[in-house]
Design a protein around this motif. Structure first.
Motif, short mmCIF file in Angstrom:
data_model
loop_
_atom_site.label_atom_id
_atom_site.label_comp_id
_atom_site.label_asym_id
_atom_site.label_seq_id
_atom_site.Cartn_x
_atom_site.Cartn_y
_atom_site.Cartn_z
N ILE A 125 99.62 3.69 23.78
CA ILE A 125 98.56 2.96 23.20
C ILE A 125 98.42 3.00 21.74
CG2 ILE A 125 95.80 3.15 23.05
CD1 ILE A 125 96.64 2.19 25.72
N LYS A 126 98.80 4.14 21.17
CA LYS A 126 98.79 4.42 19.78
C LYS A 126 99.96 3.71 19.10
CE LYS A 126 97.56 9.20 19.47
NZ LYS A 126 97.78 10.71 19.42
N VAL A 166 98.48 -0.06 18.86
CA VAL A 166 97.54 0.08 17.54
C VAL A 166 98.48 -0.22 16.34
CG1 VAL A 166 95.95 1.08 16.48
CG2 VAL A 166 95.58 1.37 18.94
N ASN A 167 99.31 0.53 16.09
CA ASN A 167 100.14 0.51 14.97
C ASN A 167 101.00 -0.80 14.87
OD1 ASN A 167 100.19 2.64 13.16
ND2 ASN A 167 101.10 3.95 14.44
N SER A 197 99.94 -3.53 16.06
CA SER A 197 99.12 -4.69 15.79
C SER A 197 98.94 -5.03 14.28
CB SER A 197 97.81 -4.54 16.38
OG SER A 197 97.12 -3.59 15.70
N LEU A 198 99.39 -4.04 13.54
CA LEU A 198 99.05 -4.43 12.19
C LEU A 198 100.39 -4.70 11.47
CD1 LEU A 198 96.78 -0.95 11.38
CD2 LEU A 198 96.35 -3.45 12.10
N ASP A 199 101.58 -4.79 12.17
CA ASP A 199 102.66 -5.33 11.46
C ASP A 199 102.49 -6.94 11.29
OD1 ASP A 199 104.26 -3.43 11.30
OD2 ASP A 199 105.16 -3.37 13.26
N HIS A 200 103.08 -7.29 10.06
CA HIS A 200 102.54 -8.88 9.77
C HIS A 200 103.13 -9.74 11.12
CE1 HIS A 200 102.15 -7.13 5.44
NE2 HIS A 200 101.15 -6.53 6.24
N GLU A 201 104.49 -9.35 11.25
CA GLU A 201 105.10 -10.31 12.05
C GLU A 201 104.88 -10.26 13.59
OE1 GLU A 201 107.20 -12.16 10.25
OE2 GLU A 201 106.82 -11.26 8.40
N SER A 202 104.35 -9.07 13.84
CA SER A 202 104.29 -8.93 15.43
C SER A 202 103.08 -10.00 16.12
CB SER A 202 103.62 -7.55 15.64
OG SER A 202 102.39 -7.30 15.22
N THR A 247 100.31 -10.41 17.98
CA THR A 247 99.04 -9.75 18.26
C THR A 247 98.29 -10.26 19.43
OG1 THR A 247 97.83 -10.82 16.49
CG2 THR A 247 98.66 -8.65 16.12
N LYS A 248 98.55 -11.47 19.77
CA LYS A 248 97.87 -11.91 20.96
C LYS A 248 98.31 -11.24 22.16
CE LYS A 248 95.20 -15.05 22.96
NZ LYS A 248 94.35 -13.92 23.78
N ALA A 261 96.75 -7.63 22.13
CA ALA A 261 95.37 -7.72 22.38
C ALA A 261 95.08 -7.87 23.71
CB ALA A 261 94.51 -8.85 21.69
#
Lengths: 117, 185
Positions: free
Chosen positions: A6-7, A10-11, A13-18, A20-21, A24
Motif C-alpha cells: 500500500i505504501k 501511495v508513493n 501515485s506521485l510519480d509524474h509518469e505513473s 494513477t487511474k 486509484a
C-alpha cells in the motif's frame, strides 16, 4: 495486499509518469473507498427542492406586494392630481396661500378673529 | 417525467433537472457522490464538515446548472466545485482554529478509516488517510486528485486551475513529505 505494498502504491501515485487511474482503482479495491453517509442523496435533494419551494413562495409574496403597492401609488397620484386641479380652478394659482386655503383671507379679519375685536 | 434515470446519460439528466425533475437530480447525486466524497474527505478528512461540504457541492451544482454549457464533462465540472468549496472550508477552519491556537498548522484533519470487511482493508484505508492528513493542504489537493481520483497531471492542473508546472512541483514536494511520513507508518 500488505502494508508495504500500500505504501508503495501511495508513493507511486506521485510519480509524474505513473498511471494513477490504475493505482486509484487498486486502492479502492483494497478498501480505500470513500462515500457519504446513508441518506446523503435524500438530504441534498430535500434541501434543494424545499428551498426552491420556499423561494417561490417568497417571490410570489414580493410580486403581490409590488402589485398592491403600484395600485395604491397610482390611486394616490390620481388623487393628488385631482386635488391640484381643483385648487388651481378655485384659486387660480398654486401659491402656498391657495394650497392652504387662505388665499382670500384679509390680514385684518384674521387679527379680528384672533383678538375678538 | 421518467420513473427511473439509471440508463440516462448526463445530458439527459441535466435537461430533466433544469425542468425541476427531482428524480433526475437524485440520479446525478447518486452517480457522483463517491467522486465528491473522495475529493472532500481526501482533503478534509472524515468529519461532519465533510458531509456538509459534500451537500453544498451538489446544492451549488444544482444552482449553477443553467450556466453549465457542456464544454467540460459533468464530472470535471463537479470536481471543480468540490475542490473550490473544500479549499474554502480549509481556509475557514484555519482562520477559526488560528483564533484559539498559536501553532502554525492549525487545521485539524480527521482521519477517515472506511468501514472495511477485513483488517487489511482497514489498514490500507488508515495508511492513505494518515498520509493525506500529514501533508500540507496545498499539496493535499494535488495528491488527492492523483492518488484517490486517478487523474493525470494535466487533468489535475485543469481541475485545480493551476499551471502544469505548479502541479508538477507540488507533486515533487508532496512526494518528499510523504516519503518521510510513510516510513513512520
Amino acid at each position: 495486499m500488505n502494508r508495504e505494498e500500500i505504501k508503495k502504491l501511495v508513493n507511486a501515485s506521485l510519480d509524474h509518469e505513473s498511471s494513477t487511474k490504475e493505482i486509484a482503482d487498486r486502492l479502492e479495491h483494497e478498501g480505500v473507498a470513500y462515500d457519504f453517509k446513508n441518506g446523503f442523496t435524500e438530504k441534498v435533494v430535500d434541501k434543494i427542492f424545499s428551498a426552491s419551494k420556499q423561494v417561490n413562495q417568497e417571490v410570489e409574496f414580493v410580486l403581490s406586494m409590488n402589485y398592491a403597492f403600484k395600485r395604491i401609488a397610482l390611486t394616490g397620484v390620481a388623487a393628488i392630481i385631482i386635488l391640484m386641479l381643483s385648487i388651481f380652478i378655485m384659486e387660480g394659482s398654486f401659491s402656498i396661500n391657495s394650497i392652504f386655503g387662505i388665499g382670500n383671507t384679509y390680514d385684518e379679519s384674521i387679527i379680528s378673529m384672533l383678538t375678538g375685536k | 417525467m421518467k420513473e427511473s434515470y439509471r440508463q440516462a446519460d448526463d445530458n439527459e439528466l441535466i435537461r430533466a433537472s433544469l425542468e425541476g425533475d427531482k428524480l433526475a437530480f437524485s440520479e446525478i447525486v447518486n452517480r457522483y457522490r463517491k467522486l465528491v466524497a473522495r475529493t472532500v474527505k481526501g482533503m478534509l478528512g472524515d468529519s461532519v464538515f465533510a458531509e456538509d461540504v459534500g451537500q453544498e457541492v451538489f446544492i451549488k451544482l444544482y444552482h449553477s446548472l443553467p450556466e453549465f454549457r457542456g464544454e467540460a464533462k459533468l464530472s470535471t465540472y463537479i470536481q471543480r466545485i468540490a475542490v473550490n468549496l473544500t479549499l474554502n472550508e480549509i481556509k475557514r477552519r484555519k482562520r477559526f482554529f488560528s483564533m484559539f491556537s498559536t501553532k502554525g498548522n492549525n487545521e485539524m484533519y480527521e482521519f477517515e478509516v472506511a468501514d472495511a470487511d477485513t483488517q487489511e482493508q482497514r489498514e490500507a484505508s488508515e495508511i492513505v488517510s494518515r498520509a493525506l492528513g500529514s501533508i500540507e493542504p496545498k499539496f493535499r489537493a494535488v495528491v488527492t486528485m492523483r492518488l484517490l481520483q486517478g487523474y493525470s497531471t494535466k487533468e489535475t492542473a485543469e481541475i485545480l486551475g493551476l499551471p502544469l508546472g505548479t502541479v508538477l512541483s507540488r507533486l515533487s514536494r508532496a512526494q518528499e513529505q510523504l516519503k518521510e511520513i510513510i516510513e513512520k507508518l
